[in-house]
Design an enzyme around this catalytic site. Structure first.
Site, PDB file in Angstrom:
ATOM      1  N   SER A 203       0.872  -1.184   0.000  1.00 34.88           N
ATOM      2  CA  SER A 203       0.000   0.000   0.000  1.00 34.88           C
ATOM      3  C   SER A 203       0.899   1.221   0.000  1.00 34.88           C
ATOM      4  O   SER A 203       2.066   1.141   0.424  1.00 34.88           O
ATOM      5  CB  SER A 203      -0.860  -0.009   1.265  1.00 34.88           C
ATOM      6  OG  SER A 203      -1.424   1.264   1.503  1.00 34.88           O
TER       7      SER A 203
ATOM      8  N   TYR B 142      -2.489  -0.920  10.363  1.00 30.25           N
ATOM      9  CA  TYR B 142      -2.398  -1.080   8.903  1.00 30.25           C
ATOM     10  C   TYR B 142      -1.042  -0.572   8.395  1.00 30.25           C
ATOM     11  O   TYR B 142      -0.352  -1.245   7.625  1.00 30.25           O
ATOM     12  CB  TYR B 142      -3.541  -0.308   8.246  1.00 30.25           C
ATOM     13  CG  TYR B 142      -3.712  -0.535   6.765  1.00 30.25           C
ATOM     14  CD1 TYR B 142      -4.507  -1.578   6.288  1.00 30.25           C
ATOM     15  CD2 TYR B 142      -3.105   0.306   5.840  1.00 30.25           C
ATOM     16  CE1 TYR B 142      -4.683  -1.776   4.923  1.00 30.25           C
ATOM     17  CE2 TYR B 142      -3.281   0.116   4.471  1.00 30.25           C
ATOM     18  CZ  TYR B 142      -4.069  -0.929   4.020  1.00 30.25           C
ATOM     19  OH  TYR B 142      -4.236  -1.125   2.670  1.00 30.25           O
TER      20      TYR B 142
HETATM   21  P1  NAD Z   1     -11.586  -6.092  -0.115  1.00 31.03           P
HETATM   22  O1  NAD Z   1     -12.212  -5.876   1.220  1.00 31.03           O
HETATM   23  O2  NAD Z   1     -12.389  -5.834  -1.354  1.00 31.03           O
HETATM   24  O3  NAD Z   1     -11.023  -7.578  -0.212  1.00 31.03           O
HETATM   25  C1  NAD Z   1     -10.358  -8.186   0.863  1.00 31.03           C
HETATM   26  C2  NAD Z   1     -10.292  -9.671   0.614  1.00 31.03           C
HETATM   27  O4  NAD Z   1      -9.623 -10.282   1.731  1.00 31.03           O
HETATM   28  C3  NAD Z   1     -11.667 -10.338   0.534  1.00 31.03           C
HETATM   29  O5  NAD Z   1     -11.618 -11.378  -0.414  1.00 31.03           O
HETATM   30  C4  NAD Z   1     -11.861 -10.928   1.943  1.00 31.03           C
HETATM   31  O6  NAD Z   1     -12.746 -12.010   1.999  1.00 31.03           O
HETATM   32  C5  NAD Z   1     -10.429 -11.333   2.233  1.00 31.03           C
HETATM   33  N1  NAD Z   1     -10.164 -11.534   3.660  1.00 31.03           N
HETATM   34  C6  NAD Z   1     -10.410 -10.686   4.688  1.00 31.03           C
HETATM   35  N2  NAD Z   1     -10.052 -11.277   5.852  1.00 31.03           N
HETATM   36  C7  NAD Z   1      -9.593 -12.515   5.538  1.00 31.03           C
HETATM   37  C8  NAD Z   1      -9.079 -13.599   6.303  1.00 31.03           C
HETATM   38  N3  NAD Z   1      -8.971 -13.548   7.640  1.00 31.03           N
HETATM   39  N4  NAD Z   1      -8.696 -14.721   5.649  1.00 31.03           N
HETATM   40  C9  NAD Z   1      -8.823 -14.807   4.299  1.00 31.03           C
HETATM   41  N5  NAD Z   1      -9.280 -13.813   3.523  1.00 31.03           N
HETATM   42  C10 NAD Z   1      -9.660 -12.681   4.147  1.00 31.03           C
HETATM   43  O7  NAD Z   1     -10.259  -5.216  -0.098  1.00 31.03           O
HETATM   44  P2  NAD Z   1      -9.279  -4.680  -1.241  1.00 31.03           P
HETATM   45  O8  NAD Z   1      -9.387  -3.196  -1.254  1.00 31.03           O
HETATM   46  O9  NAD Z   1      -9.429  -5.431  -2.506  1.00 31.03           O
HETATM   47  O10 NAD Z   1      -7.883  -5.003  -0.551  1.00 31.03           O
HETATM   48  C11 NAD Z   1      -7.030  -6.032  -0.958  1.00 31.03           C
HETATM   49  C12 NAD Z   1      -5.617  -5.712  -0.544  1.00 31.03           C
HETATM   50  O11 NAD Z   1      -5.220  -4.480  -1.137  1.00 31.03           O
HETATM   51  C13 NAD Z   1      -5.428  -5.527   0.976  1.00 31.03           C
HETATM   52  O12 NAD Z   1      -4.208  -6.092   1.382  1.00 31.03           O
HETATM   53  C14 NAD Z   1      -5.391  -4.020   1.115  1.00 31.03           C
HETATM   54  O13 NAD Z   1      -4.687  -3.618   2.269  1.00 31.03           O
HETATM   55  C15 NAD Z   1      -4.678  -3.634  -0.156  1.00 31.03           C
HETATM   56  N6  NAD Z   1      -4.846  -2.254  -0.562  1.00 31.03           N
HETATM   57  C16 NAD Z   1      -6.077  -1.757  -0.835  1.00 31.03           C
HETATM   58  C17 NAD Z   1      -6.191  -0.433  -1.208  1.00 31.03           C
HETATM   59  C18 NAD Z   1      -7.508   0.174  -1.523  1.00 31.03           C
HETATM   60  O14 NAD Z   1      -7.557   1.406  -1.632  1.00 31.03           O
HETATM   61  N7  NAD Z   1      -8.569  -0.577  -1.691  1.00 31.03           N
HETATM   62  C19 NAD Z   1      -5.057   0.375  -1.323  1.00 31.03           C
HETATM   63  C20 NAD Z   1      -3.821  -0.172  -1.042  1.00 31.03           C
HETATM   64  C21 NAD Z   1      -3.723  -1.491  -0.662  1.00 31.03           C
END
Ligand code: NAD
Length: 261
Positions: A143, A156
């Site tokens: 991130s 985080y």
């Molecule tokens: P999201 O909430 O859409 O997806 C998260 C996924 O993780 C889902 O499939 C959920 O079921 C799974 N998950 C949650 N807890 C879990 C557990 N205990 N065991 C197994 N699976 C689990 O989120 P996203 O935005 O797609 O985020 C995905 C990654 O990207 C994360 O690591 C997040 O930190 C990172 N990220 C997101 C953003 C953003 O702006 N959305 C920015 C930078 C980084």
């Protein structure tokens, strides 16, 4: 198709960025293990769609990324079903927004477990097979918060800085084994994770929904646009290709200029 007859494991891929990455890897010919939570019928729909749209095999593991034994079993399941784990995508992640002194201890432990330790447990289980075959790609969704901080996101930010360090260490350990290890650092990507943190940020900062979107989230991003899940997935595909074989230990920003400031 650069991943024909290879296998990819993508954690947290029932939603958002992970689902887009799983689809992009399948489009390159990889058999895919998807992982994450959700309604069984929704997960089955996505799983079946990946198989029919891309002509690959796709299985779902409900392994909980807070549980090391379930993580090891998930990697073993991919290996026994498909014969290998060639691409490991550590993507599962959650967010929680609160001042440090009020941050619930169990939320801190959960975020460190899912956003950081699960990547270690996945690597630990997948690396022996990659070393044996002399080829592998390990990529983690870090991130912009692996490079800079924001208030109220202590766990985080700590976990994502940890992912950046783990990436560098693993890259050095695997440098002579044909295995590259990198992380990708998106800015704000419009997914359920971002949408769900808006109410807490409204509360923590005393702002309206529009103010959180425009003055907090997009304020960090000089392009004033959210990153898309497909833009992140395209980088994962690039990192899997031969042209990227000298890219290892890198932290690639996809943040609309956020960390340039
Ligand atoms: P999201 O909430 O859409 O997806 C998260 C996924 O993780 C889902 O499939 C959920 O079921 C799974 N998950 C949650 N807890 C879990 C557990 N205990 N065991 C197994 N699976 C689990 O989120 P996203 O935005 O797609 O985020 C995905 C990654 O990207 C994360 O690591 C997040 O930190 C990172 N990220 C997101 C953003 C953003 O702006 N959305 C920015 C930078 C980084």
């Amino acid at each position: 198709m650069i991943l024909k007859s290879k296998t990819a494991v993508v954690t947290g891929s029932t939603s958002g960025i992970g689902l887009a990455i799983a689809r992009a890897l399948a489009a390159e010919g990889a058999n895919v293990l998807i992982n994450g939570f959700g309604k069984p019928e929704d997960i089955e729909k996505e799983r079946a769609a990946i198989e029919s749209e891309y002509g690959v095999k796709c299985i779902h593991s409900p392994a909980d990324m807070t549980k090391p034994d379930e993580i090891a079993a998930m990697i073993a399941l991919a290996e026994s079903t498909f014969g290998s784990v060639d691409v490991l995508m550590n993507n599962a992640g959650i967010q929680f927004v609160s001042p440090i002194e009020e941050f619930p201890i169990e939320k801190w432990d959960q975020i460190i477990a899912i956003n950081l330790s699960s990547a270690f447990h996945c690597m630990r289980a997948a690396i022996p097979g990659m070393k044996k075959r002399g080829w592998g790609r390990i990529i983690s969704t870090a991130s912009a918060h692996s490079l800079v901080a924001s208030p109220f996101k202590s766990a985080y930010v700590a976990a994502k800085h940890g992912i950046a360090g783990l990436t560098k260490t693993a890259a050095l350990e695997l440098a002579t084994h044909g295995v590259t290890v990198n992380c990708i650092s998106p800015g704000y990507v419009w997914t359920p994770l971002v949408e769900n943190q808006i109410p807490d940020t409204m509360k923590a900062r005393g702002l309206t929904r529009d103010q959180v979107i425009n003055d907090v989230l997009l304020d960090s991003q000089p392009t004033k646009q959210f990153v898309t899940v497909d833009e992140v997935a395209a980088i994962v595909v690039f990192l899997c290709g031969d042209a990227a074989k000298q890219i290892t230990g890198a932290n690639l920003s996809v943040d609309g200029g956020w960390t340039a400031e």
